[in-house]
Motif scaffolding. Structure first.
Motif, PDB file in Angstrom:
ATOM      1  N   ARG A  77       0.883  -1.626  -0.033  1.00  0.00           N
ATOM      2  CA  ARG A  77      -0.344   0.013   0.252  1.00  0.00           C
ATOM      3  C   ARG A  77       1.201   1.183  -0.274  1.00  0.00           C
ATOM      4  O   ARG A  77       1.885   1.603   1.036  1.00  0.00           O
ATOM      5  CB  ARG A  77      -1.388   0.119   1.123  1.00  0.00           C
ATOM      6  CG  ARG A  77      -1.826   1.007   1.002  1.00  0.00           C
ATOM      7  CD  ARG A  77      -3.246   1.095   2.063  1.00  0.00           C
ATOM      8  NE  ARG A  77      -4.342   1.964   2.056  1.00  0.00           N
ATOM      9  CZ  ARG A  77      -5.079   1.567   3.201  1.00  0.00           C
ATOM     10  NH1 ARG A  77      -4.746   0.876   3.933  1.00  0.00           N
ATOM     11  NH2 ARG A  77      -5.804   2.962   3.256  1.00  0.00           N
ATOM     12  N   LEU A  78       1.376   2.072  -0.675  1.00  0.00           N
ATOM     13  CA  LEU A  78       1.541   3.076  -1.393  1.00  0.00           C
ATOM     14  C   LEU A  78       1.146   4.362  -0.537  1.00  0.00           C
ATOM     15  O   LEU A  78       0.242   4.650   0.248  1.00  0.00           O
ATOM     16  CB  LEU A  78       1.952   4.434  -2.522  1.00  0.00           C
ATOM     17  CG  LEU A  78       2.041   5.090  -3.011  1.00  0.00           C
ATOM     18  CD1 LEU A  78       3.383   5.144  -2.932  1.00  0.00           C
ATOM     19  CD2 LEU A  78       1.913   5.581  -4.118  1.00  0.00           C
ATOM     20  N   SER A  79       1.911   5.140   0.987  1.00  0.00           N
ATOM     21  CA  SER A  79       1.702   6.010   1.816  1.00  0.00           C
ATOM     22  C   SER A  79       1.817   7.375   0.843  1.00  0.00           C
ATOM     23  O   SER A  79       2.039   7.318  -0.580  1.00  0.00           O
ATOM     24  CB  SER A  79       3.619   5.954   2.549  1.00  0.00           C
ATOM     25  OG  SER A  79       3.323   6.795   3.373  1.00  0.00           O
ATOM     26  N   ASN A  80       0.462   7.567   1.575  1.00  0.00           N
ATOM     27  CA  ASN A  80       0.628   8.950   0.759  1.00  0.00           C
ATOM     28  C   ASN A  80       0.935  10.137   1.325  1.00  0.00           C
ATOM     29  O   ASN A  80       1.367  11.213   0.282  1.00  0.00           O
ATOM     30  CB  ASN A  80      -1.295   9.505   2.044  1.00  0.00           C
ATOM     31  CG  ASN A  80      -2.189   8.252   1.814  1.00  0.00           C
ATOM     32  OD1 ASN A  80      -2.723   7.817   0.752  1.00  0.00           O
ATOM     33  ND2 ASN A  80      -3.137   8.542   2.420  1.00  0.00           N
ATOM     34  N   SER A  81       1.586   9.741   2.191  1.00  0.00           N
ATOM     35  CA  SER A  81       3.408  10.816   2.281  1.00  0.00           C
ATOM     36  C   SER A  81       4.035  10.835   0.803  1.00  0.00           C
ATOM     37  O   SER A  81       5.348  11.696   0.506  1.00  0.00           O
ATOM     38  CB  SER A  81       3.861  11.061   3.210  1.00  0.00           C
ATOM     39  OG  SER A  81       3.911  10.008   4.189  1.00  0.00           O
ATOM     40  N   SER A  82       4.250   9.804   0.258  1.00  0.00           N
ATOM     41  CA  SER A  82       5.624   9.270  -0.815  1.00  0.00           C
ATOM     42  C   SER A  82       4.898   9.705  -1.708  1.00  0.00           C
ATOM     43  O   SER A  82       4.749   9.290  -3.288  1.00  0.00           O
ATOM     44  CB  SER A  82       6.106   7.525  -0.426  1.00  0.00           C
ATOM     45  OG  SER A  82       6.953   7.468  -1.243  1.00  0.00           O
ATOM     46  N   GLN A  83       5.954  10.705  -1.876  1.00  0.00           N
ATOM     47  CA  GLN A  83       5.593  10.869  -3.607  1.00  0.00           C
ATOM     48  C   GLN A  83       6.769  10.401  -4.476  1.00  0.00           C
ATOM     49  O   GLN A  83       6.431  10.181  -5.603  1.00  0.00           O
ATOM     50  CB  GLN A  83       6.462  13.010  -3.491  1.00  0.00           C
ATOM     51  CG  GLN A  83       4.961  13.479  -3.068  1.00  0.00           C
ATOM     52  CD  GLN A  83       4.214  13.918  -4.013  1.00  0.00           C
ATOM     53  OE1 GLN A  83       3.859  13.811  -4.881  1.00  0.00           O
ATOM     54  NE2 GLN A  83       2.771  13.624  -2.998  1.00  0.00           N
ATOM     55  N   GLN A  84       7.665   9.952  -4.000  1.00  0.00           N
ATOM     56  CA  GLN A  84       8.804   8.791  -4.471  1.00  0.00           C
ATOM     57  C   GLN A  84       8.143   7.793  -4.764  1.00  0.00           C
ATOM     58  O   GLN A  84       8.342   6.645  -6.133  1.00  0.00           O
ATOM     59  CB  GLN A  84      10.319   8.851  -3.808  1.00  0.00           C
ATOM     60  CG  GLN A  84      11.212   7.829  -4.586  1.00  0.00           C
ATOM     61  CD  GLN A  84      11.710   8.414  -5.965  1.00  0.00           C
ATOM     62  OE1 GLN A  84      11.328   9.975  -5.986  1.00  0.00           O
ATOM     63  NE2 GLN A  84      11.767   7.364  -7.209  1.00  0.00           N
TER      64      GLN A  84
END
Length: 238
Positions: A77-84
């Protein structure tokens, strides 16, 4: 120590993505993998229960789930704070959807719905290779025939990536933590978020932004940003 020189369920693609998605929808939508609904993945993971959490990396948390038809899955699950993480998400879907080999982890699909972005993989019951190599209680379970079996499988997977697949792929982050083990202890290379697709006649490339894990990347890549299939060299701790 032995230095190992080493360098998916194809479904019906769903090309309509959620309107809130801010990534490369034309490329993600053309990926030949299934698109899962958030509701289905939520049910499979018991609403992302802490009891089903397998771990967490730079991408975000990983959960175990069971689909309604009984298939076990692993959900990144992609963290919402992770732009990279969004770049890694796109790259992984686009890259791994075009690859299929017994020694590569199988990407079953993805989920993009509102702020929710996830990758769905086959579940690997024996987790990652580093969980054996760096655990004194488990290390003894890897006798030499078993270690050779794992080395051989990794080599076959990398030969496919470098020479035999439809694409010429450099992984760029090969390490024990990115080698998953199935129920037969068969190794499967995972985490293609940092992978680079080469043209057929391309031998090497240069980048100003070095990615990967220090201690596992080649000196020429770490110091000069030069990488090629030769860069997929890792001391896995055997």
């Amino acid at each position: 120590m032995i230095s190992v020189t080493l360098s998916y369920f194809l479904g019906t693609p769903k090309k309509t993505l959620n309107k809130d998605y801010k990534g490369n929808d034309s490329q993600i939508g053309s990926a030949e993998v299934l698109s899962f609904s958030f509701a289905k993945i939520s049910r499979a993971t018991d609403d992302f229960s802490i009891d089903n959490k397998l771990g967490e990396g730079g991408f975000g948390p990983v959960y175990k789930g069971v689909l309604e038809e009984g298939q076990e899955i692993a959900v990144k699950r992609l963290s919402n704070s992770s732009q990279q993480g969004l770049v890694v998400f796109e790259n992984e879907v686009i890259c791994i959807a075009k690859l299929q080999h017994r020694n590569l982890v199988k990407l079953l699909g993805y989920c993009i719905q509102g702020v929710h972005k996830m990758l769905i993989y086959e579940y690997m019951p024996n987790k990652s290779l580093d969980s054996f190599l760096f655990d004194e209680s488990k290390k003894s379970l890897l006798d030499w025939p078993q270690r050779f079996h794992i080395i051989h499988g990794i080599a076959r997977g990398l030969l496919y990536l470098h020479q035999d697949s439809r694409l010429k792929v450099v992984h760029r982050d090969l390490k024990a933590g990115n080698i998953l083990l199935d129920h037969q202890m068969r190794p499967k290379i995972s985490d293609f978020g940092l992978a680079r697709i080469f043209k057929e006649d391309e031998g090497e490339a240069n980048t100003k932004r070095v990615v990967g894990t220090l201690g596992y990347i080649s000196p020429e890549y770490a110091m000069k940003g030069l990488f090629s299939v030769k860069s997929d060299i890792s001391v896995l701790g055997f």
